[in-house]
Enzyme design. Sequence first.
Site, mmCIF file in Angstrom:
data_model
loop_
_atom_site.group_PDB
_atom_site.id
_atom_site.type_symbol
_atom_site.label_atom_id
_atom_site.label_comp_id
_atom_site.label_asym_id
_atom_site.label_seq_id
_atom_site.Cartn_x
_atom_site.Cartn_y
_atom_site.Cartn_z
ATOM 1 N N GLU A 33 35.211 35.920 25.404
ATOM 2 C CA GLU A 33 36.253 35.439 26.308
ATOM 3 C C GLU A 33 36.338 33.921 26.228
ATOM 4 O O GLU A 33 35.300 33.263 26.330
ATOM 5 C CB GLU A 33 35.960 35.895 27.732
ATOM 6 C CG GLU A 33 36.073 37.405 27.857
ATOM 7 C CD GLU A 33 35.913 37.923 29.292
ATOM 8 O OE1 GLU A 33 35.898 37.120 30.237
ATOM 9 O OE2 GLU A 33 35.811 39.141 29.446
ATOM 10 N N HIS A 66 40.571 38.849 32.642
ATOM 11 C CA HIS A 66 39.363 38.864 33.493
ATOM 12 C C HIS A 66 39.689 38.412 34.929
ATOM 13 O O HIS A 66 39.172 37.403 35.394
ATOM 14 C CB HIS A 66 38.257 37.981 32.877
ATOM 15 C CG HIS A 66 36.894 38.308 33.414
ATOM 16 N ND1 HIS A 66 35.738 38.137 32.704
ATOM 17 C CD2 HIS A 66 36.493 38.795 34.622
ATOM 18 C CE1 HIS A 66 34.698 38.504 33.431
ATOM 19 N NE2 HIS A 66 35.139 38.906 34.608
HETATM 20 P P1 NAD Z 1 26.414 47.579 40.997
HETATM 21 O O1 NAD Z 1 25.084 47.037 40.603
HETATM 22 O O2 NAD Z 1 26.669 47.876 42.435
HETATM 23 O O3 NAD Z 1 26.715 48.925 40.189
HETATM 24 C C1 NAD Z 1 26.375 49.129 38.859
HETATM 25 C C2 NAD Z 1 25.988 50.585 38.708
HETATM 26 O O4 NAD Z 1 25.752 50.837 37.327
HETATM 27 C C3 NAD Z 1 24.698 50.967 39.459
HETATM 28 O O5 NAD Z 1 24.912 52.077 40.302
HETATM 29 C C4 NAD Z 1 23.723 51.312 38.343
HETATM 30 O O6 NAD Z 1 22.837 52.366 38.704
HETATM 31 C C5 NAD Z 1 24.660 51.731 37.233
HETATM 32 N N1 NAD Z 1 24.060 51.642 35.903
HETATM 33 C C6 NAD Z 1 23.237 50.683 35.413
HETATM 34 N N2 NAD Z 1 22.903 50.962 34.140
HETATM 35 C C7 NAD Z 1 23.539 52.116 33.825
HETATM 36 C C8 NAD Z 1 23.599 52.918 32.665
HETATM 37 N N3 NAD Z 1 22.923 52.590 31.565
HETATM 38 N N4 NAD Z 1 24.356 54.036 32.688
HETATM 39 C C9 NAD Z 1 25.051 54.389 33.796
HETATM 40 N N5 NAD Z 1 25.005 53.693 34.940
HETATM 41 C C10 NAD Z 1 24.275 52.564 34.953
HETATM 42 O O7 NAD Z 1 27.486 46.553 40.444
HETATM 43 P P2 NAD Z 1 29.028 46.422 40.859
HETATM 44 O O8 NAD Z 1 29.154 45.425 41.950
HETATM 45 O O9 NAD Z 1 29.604 47.781 41.036
HETATM 46 O O10 NAD Z 1 29.607 45.741 39.534
HETATM 47 C C11 NAD Z 1 29.533 46.409 38.280
HETATM 48 C C12 NAD Z 1 29.878 45.456 37.157
HETATM 49 O O11 NAD Z 1 31.258 45.138 37.213
HETATM 50 C C13 NAD Z 1 29.197 44.074 37.278
HETATM 51 O O12 NAD Z 1 27.910 44.081 36.705
HETATM 52 C C14 NAD Z 1 30.129 43.165 36.534
HETATM 53 O O13 NAD Z 1 29.734 43.064 35.184
HETATM 54 C C15 NAD Z 1 31.470 43.890 36.606
HETATM 55 N N6 NAD Z 1 32.447 43.140 37.409
HETATM 56 C C16 NAD Z 1 33.596 42.736 36.805
HETATM 57 C C17 NAD Z 1 34.538 42.013 37.519
HETATM 58 C C18 NAD Z 1 35.827 41.552 36.894
HETATM 59 O O14 NAD Z 1 36.311 40.481 37.231
HETATM 60 N N7 NAD Z 1 36.412 42.304 36.006
HETATM 61 C C19 NAD Z 1 34.305 41.704 38.884
HETATM 62 C C20 NAD Z 1 33.127 42.157 39.475
HETATM 63 C C21 NAD Z 1 32.197 42.872 38.723
#
Ligand code: NAD
Length: 304
Positions: A259, A278
């Site tokens: 990015e 993003h």
């Molecule tokens: P979170 O930690 O609450 O949820 C992540 C989930 O993924 C957890 O339940 C975890 O158990 C699961 N997980 C981890 N490894 C895994 C695997 N190998 N297989 C399956 N499940 C798995 O996080 P969140 O707040 O829900 O955010 C998730 C992701 O979204 C963040 O890490 C970030 O990278 C991304 N995000 C992107 C934006 C954006 O602007 N597009 C904004 C916020 C978050």
Amino acid sequence: MRVLIASNIDSHAIERMEKEGLEVDVMPGLDEEELERIIENYDALVVRSSPKVTARIIDKAKKLKIIGRAGVGVDNIDVSYATQKGIVVVNAPGGNTVSTAELTIGMILAAARKIPQADKSVKEGRWERKKFVGKELRGKTIGIIGLGRIGYEVAKRARAFEMNVIAYDPYISEARAREVGVKVVDLDELVRNADIITVHVPKTKETENLIGEEEFEKMKEGVIVINCARGGIINEKALINALKSGKIYAAALDVYETEPPDFDSELFTFDNVVTTPHIGASTKEAQEIVGMIIAEDIVNMLHG
Ligand code: NAD
């Protein structure tokens, strides 16, 4: 005490820190080289998904006590090296959950109903009603990979659209999934059965390329694939190949392997790929909450 803000954050958060007597320098868009050059002057650093905070930068950060990630994913920060050097890394989980879940639903609708393509066509002076026949969400199966904060909110909203919701997440309890009417399945079952696949896992060694050639092979014809998590969780090359094969009805991406992405990539040549830069967390509400969480953490750390 000096705070460097290396990404745009909400102005209330800046005011909050200044009120506490911290000197705040706002330099959005700072790249890694510039950051490396000036970081020695700062006690606290705030970033979003960029710039990268590498070991080299941390080595130069002689006064740094805290790195605040105004958001969730800390994959752009060398957290273990920072910790080793006694620098605390904080993030703001939860602050942008609903914003990202709402964007995901928007992306699903945009992809299923070809909204961006239809918009473009009308603005170009055409009236092509037959061209934009889409798909309903009702009765379709959505497969959510990662049923954490965002995945859970996507599930709730998908249920409101009368969709069947299945999820793959080896780290959550069945009870948590049941709460929101989700059936937990393994990855193989998810990719074989979902009409819409959306990823919401953090980017780690384990999740990089989680969806690759093999998974695309198993998917249903006409599947919709969404990535509002991190670039590279869905392998871009494999996605391009699947798009070329015609198997994919549409894809929607908010995030990319690099990015800003390589704009010459084939990814941007497909009509049925919806793209955003993003912006999952880019709402006024999310930025206010996230900024305040990080500002409080910095104030507490530097004045604590
Ligand atoms: P979170 O930690 O609450 O949820 C992540 C989930 O993924 C957890 O339940 C975890 O158990 C699961 N997980 C981890 N490894 C895994 C695997 N190998 N297989 C399956 N499940 C798995 O996080 P969140 O707040 O829900 O955010 C998730 C992701 O979204 C963040 O890490 C970030 O990278 C991304 N995000 C992107 C934006 C954006 O602007 N597009 C904004 C916020 C978050």
